[in-house]
Scaffold this motif. Structure first.
Motif: not given
Length: 95
Positions: A68, A72, A77-79, A92-94
């Motif tokens: 994480d 960052t 951007h971690v979801t 997942d993220g983008n």
């Protein structure tokens, strides 16, 4: 994010470097790399291999925290982040 595609070496087509969406490639490189591997960003890198053989839950929490933090730092951007199954880490993220 578009970036150079690397498949054992830089992918070249039509005498030019191939640029494609490279989010998965970037995540893979970030997880596998050790700190100091990127000369421009010496604190970037998870070094996941040192966590893989550790059987205790504390190491998994440290791994999750490190992933994480590193994502960052890389402006990802971690979801969703799940490291409970080390053979199938879910991110997942983008960018």
């Amino acid at each position: 994010m578009k970036d150079f595609i690397i498949e054992e070496d830089l992918l070249i087509a039509g005498e030019d470097f191939v640029l494609e969406v490279a989010d998965q490639q970037n995540l893979q490189h970030l997880l596998l790399s050790q700190k100091g591997g990127y000369k421009e960003f010496p604190i970037l890198g998870v070094g996941i291999k040192k966590y893989i053989n550790s059987p205790d839950a504390t190491s998994r929490l440290r791994l999750e925290n490190e992933i994480d933090k590193q994502l960052t730092y890389d402006n990802f951007h971690v979801t969703t982040l799940d490291v409970n199954d080390l053979q199938n880490i879910r991110i997942d993220g983008n960018y």
